[in-house]
Design a protein around this motif. Structure first.
Motif, PDB file in Angstrom:
ATOM      1  N   ALA A   1       0.815  -1.213   0.000  1.00 35.64           N
ATOM      2  CA  ALA A   1       0.000   0.000   0.000  1.00 35.64           C
ATOM      3  C   ALA A   1       0.849   1.264   0.000  1.00 35.64           C
ATOM      4  N   THR A   2       2.113   1.139   0.414  1.00 40.52           N
ATOM      5  CA  THR A   2       3.025   2.282   0.455  1.00 40.52           C
ATOM      6  C   THR A   2       4.381   1.856  -0.087  1.00 40.52           C
ATOM      7  N   VAL A   3       5.214   2.837  -0.372  1.00 39.37           N
ATOM      8  CA  VAL A   3       6.581   2.548  -0.804  1.00 39.37           C
ATOM      9  C   VAL A   3       7.303   1.720   0.256  1.00 39.37           C
ATOM     10  N   GLU A   4       7.045   2.049   1.521  1.00 41.81           N
ATOM     11  CA  GLU A   4       7.718   1.340   2.613  1.00 41.81           C
ATOM     12  C   GLU A   4       7.402  -0.155   2.641  1.00 41.81           C
ATOM     13  N   ASP A   5       6.231  -0.527   2.106  1.00 40.48           N
ATOM     14  CA  ASP A   5       5.836  -1.934   2.110  1.00 40.48           C
ATOM     15  C   ASP A   5       6.721  -2.800   1.204  1.00 40.48           C
ATOM     16  N   PHE A   6       7.466  -2.177   0.309  1.00 37.84           N
ATOM     17  CA  PHE A   6       8.358  -2.928  -0.574  1.00 37.84           C
ATOM     18  C   PHE A   6       9.654  -3.340   0.122  1.00 37.84           C
ATOM     19  N   ALA A   7       9.959  -2.698   1.231  1.00 39.63           N
ATOM     20  CA  ALA A   7      11.253  -2.900   1.895  1.00 39.63           C
ATOM     21  C   ALA A   7      11.478  -4.375   2.236  1.00 39.63           C
TER      22      ALA A   7
ATOM     23  N   LEU B   1      12.646  -1.821  -8.724  1.00 40.51           N
ATOM     24  CA  LEU B   1      12.386  -2.570  -7.497  1.00 40.51           C
ATOM     25  C   LEU B   1      13.462  -2.286  -6.446  1.00 40.51           C
ATOM     26  N   GLU B   2      14.676  -2.154  -6.898  1.00 37.27           N
ATOM     27  CA  GLU B   2      15.781  -1.832  -5.989  1.00 37.27           C
ATOM     28  C   GLU B   2      15.586  -0.462  -5.358  1.00 37.27           C
ATOM     29  N   LYS B   3      15.172   0.515  -6.173  1.00 34.22           N
ATOM     30  CA  LYS B   3      14.903   1.868  -5.666  1.00 34.22           C
ATOM     31  C   LYS B   3      13.773   1.843  -4.631  1.00 34.22           C
ATOM     32  N   LEU B   4      12.841   0.911  -4.805  1.00 31.64           N
ATOM     33  CA  LEU B   4      11.705   0.808  -3.890  1.00 31.64           C
ATOM     34  C   LEU B   4      12.078   0.136  -2.565  1.00 31.64           C
ATOM     35  N   GLY B   5      13.288  -0.377  -2.498  1.00 29.45           N
ATOM     36  CA  GLY B   5      13.730  -1.026  -1.271  1.00 29.45           C
ATOM     37  C   GLY B   5      13.556  -2.529  -1.268  1.00 29.45           C
ATOM     38  N   ALA B   6      13.066  -3.079  -2.378  1.00 27.07           N
ATOM     39  CA  ALA B   6      12.917  -4.530  -2.490  1.00 27.07           C
ATOM     40  C   ALA B   6      14.258  -5.160  -2.876  1.00 27.07           C
ATOM     41  N   THR B   7      14.304  -6.473  -2.758  1.00 31.35           N
ATOM     42  CA  THR B   7      15.452  -7.231  -3.256  1.00 31.35           C
ATOM     43  C   THR B   7      15.026  -7.863  -4.577  1.00 31.35           C
ATOM     44  N   PRO B   8      15.446  -7.288  -5.707  1.00 32.10           N
ATOM     45  CA  PRO B   8      15.002  -7.828  -6.988  1.00 32.10           C
ATOM     46  C   PRO B   8      15.772  -9.087  -7.363  1.00 32.10           C
TER      47      PRO B   8
ATOM     48  N   ALA C   1       2.719   8.640  -7.033  1.00 30.92           N
ATOM     49  CA  ALA C   1       3.601   9.783  -7.322  1.00 30.92           C
ATOM     50  C   ALA C   1       4.984   9.565  -6.710  1.00 30.92           C
ATOM     51  N   ARG C   2       5.045   8.972  -5.537  1.00 32.01           N
ATOM     52  CA  ARG C   2       6.336   8.678  -4.904  1.00 32.01           C
ATOM     53  C   ARG C   2       7.122   7.664  -5.731  1.00 32.01           C
ATOM     54  N   ILE C   3       6.410   6.664  -6.250  1.00 33.38           N
ATOM     55  CA  ILE C   3       7.084   5.655  -7.079  1.00 33.38           C
ATOM     56  C   ILE C   3       7.541   6.277  -8.403  1.00 33.38           C
ATOM     57  N   LYS C   4       6.718   7.156  -8.959  1.00 34.96           N
ATOM     58  CA  LYS C   4       7.113   7.835 -10.201  1.00 34.96           C
ATOM     59  C   LYS C   4       8.401   8.635  -9.998  1.00 34.96           C
ATOM     60  N   ALA C   5       8.527   9.261  -8.839  1.00 32.08           N
ATOM     61  CA  ALA C   5       9.740  10.027  -8.548  1.00 32.08           C
ATOM     62  C   ALA C   5      10.967   9.114  -8.525  1.00 32.08           C
TER      63      ALA C   5
END
Length: 343
Positions: A158-164, A179-186, A302-306
């Motif tokens: 639901a948020t950018v933080e949820d990808f961490a 995905l890396e920028k979002l904090g996930a491990t791609p 919008a945060r993800i677009k940035a």
């Protein structure tokens, strides 16, 4: 008696010639997904049927799913180039850094959520920038799919933080960079490996289309499916439908003309439209199975677009360092998308 014998020989020769003419060319095309998925169902097989019908059966196109003719999905381009197969479906991004210019079409939020529109743009961009890259095969179509969706086990993001910390499958370098920028491990992997990676817990989820979801059993292997807000796709993937150059060049002129009549912008839009059709079916099936269907808010999108802008900026710098004009490639991709928006 002598005359009858000559007549019999002439009839046999005519029948033999007619049989030979009935099927002069058999083309073996290969892909790496289920024959029940959208592109094989709504593009590849109808394309093969059209070729056969328009040639009065003189061309037969055999479609082999699941890499049945051998090799792995990332090697598909080389299999076509080397003549191991006559043609097939290629994801250039499965060979990172080999076709870097094609990545411009795959950058975050580059394309709309219409596979048909994105595919028209892909063909335009291909004609302008990529034909030299693919000079050792014959390109029939270049296309994109519809929107890329985040599919995962458990609750939706639901948020950018949820990808961490999430381990998420990515199909291409631009997608994994985001995905890396979002904090996930791609974890980059071709689509055939995705279900097993999910079932074994190698990944928590991944990004892929609605239309591939049923054939990958994502209704069973995942619990939630999340899209971004707006009319732009989180990511997209670039494909070519191509055949061996020598096989194409060696066909009789009239049969080659039938391939040509089912190539280019028309075939590219057809392939993209196939994904659009499949996306509706796939989404409905995931919802019918009780899985969570979610959409990120406009603020989170919008945060993800940035972050996507950061990926694009980094990509431009990387292309410049390799001797390409990164900004020109991005601008050309954007122009192609803009030129092919539905009126």
């Amino acid at each position: 008696m002598h005359l009858t014998k000559h007549v019999a020989i002439a009839v046999a020769f005519t029948l033999s010639a007619t049989a030979a003419m009935a099927q002069e060319v058999t083309l073996r095309f290969q892909h790496f997904v289920s024959p029940a998925s959208a592109n094989p169902t709504y593009f590849m097989q109808p394309w093969a049927d059209a070729i056969e019908e328009q040639s009065d059966g003189r061309i037969k196109v055999e479609i082999y799913p699941f890499m049945q003719l051998g090799g792995a999905a990332p090697s598909q381009y080389d299999l076509i180039r080397d003549g191991a197969i006559d043609g097939g479906w290629v994801i250039p991004g499965y060979q990172p850094n080999r076709f870097p210019e094609a990545e411009a079409m795959e950058l975050p939020f580059m394309t709309t959520k219409s596979g048909e529109e994105a595919s028209a743009a892909a063909w335009e961009f291909t004609q302008a920038y990529l034909m030299d890259d693919f000079a050792d095969v014959h390109v029939i179509a270049a296309h994109m799919h519809g929107p890329g969706i985040v599919h995962k086990r458990g609750q939706s993001v639901a948020t950018v933080e949820d990808f961490a910390g999430l381990k998420l499958r990515g199909p291409s370098r631009p997608a994994t960079l985001l995905l890396e920028k979002l904090g996930a491990t791609p974890i980059g992997m071709p689509v055939p490996q995705f279900p097993e990676a999910l079932s074994k817990g190698v990944v928590d989820g991944g990004v892929i289309t609605w239309e591939m979801s049923p054939s990958l059993k994502l209704n069973e292997l995942t619990d939630s499916h999340t899209d971004v807000a707006g009319d732009r796709a989180l990511y997209n993937l670039y494909f070519i439908w191509a055949m061996n150059k020598d096989v194409y060049d060696g066909m009789p002129d009239d049969l080659r003309a039938i391939i040509d009549a089912n190539s280019g912008m028309m075939a590219s839009k057809w392939a993209g439209r196939a994904h659009d059709t499949g996306d509706v079916v796939g989404r409905d099936l995931m919802a019918a199975d009780g899985n969570e269907i979610a959409q990120l808010s406009e603020d989170e999108t919008a945060r993800i677009k940035a972050l996507g802008v950061e990926v694009t900026t980094d990509w431009i710098a990387e292309m410049d360092a390799k001797g390409h004009d990164g900004a020109a490639l991005v601008s050309a991709a954007q122009d192609a998308v803009g030129n092919n928006l539905a009126q």
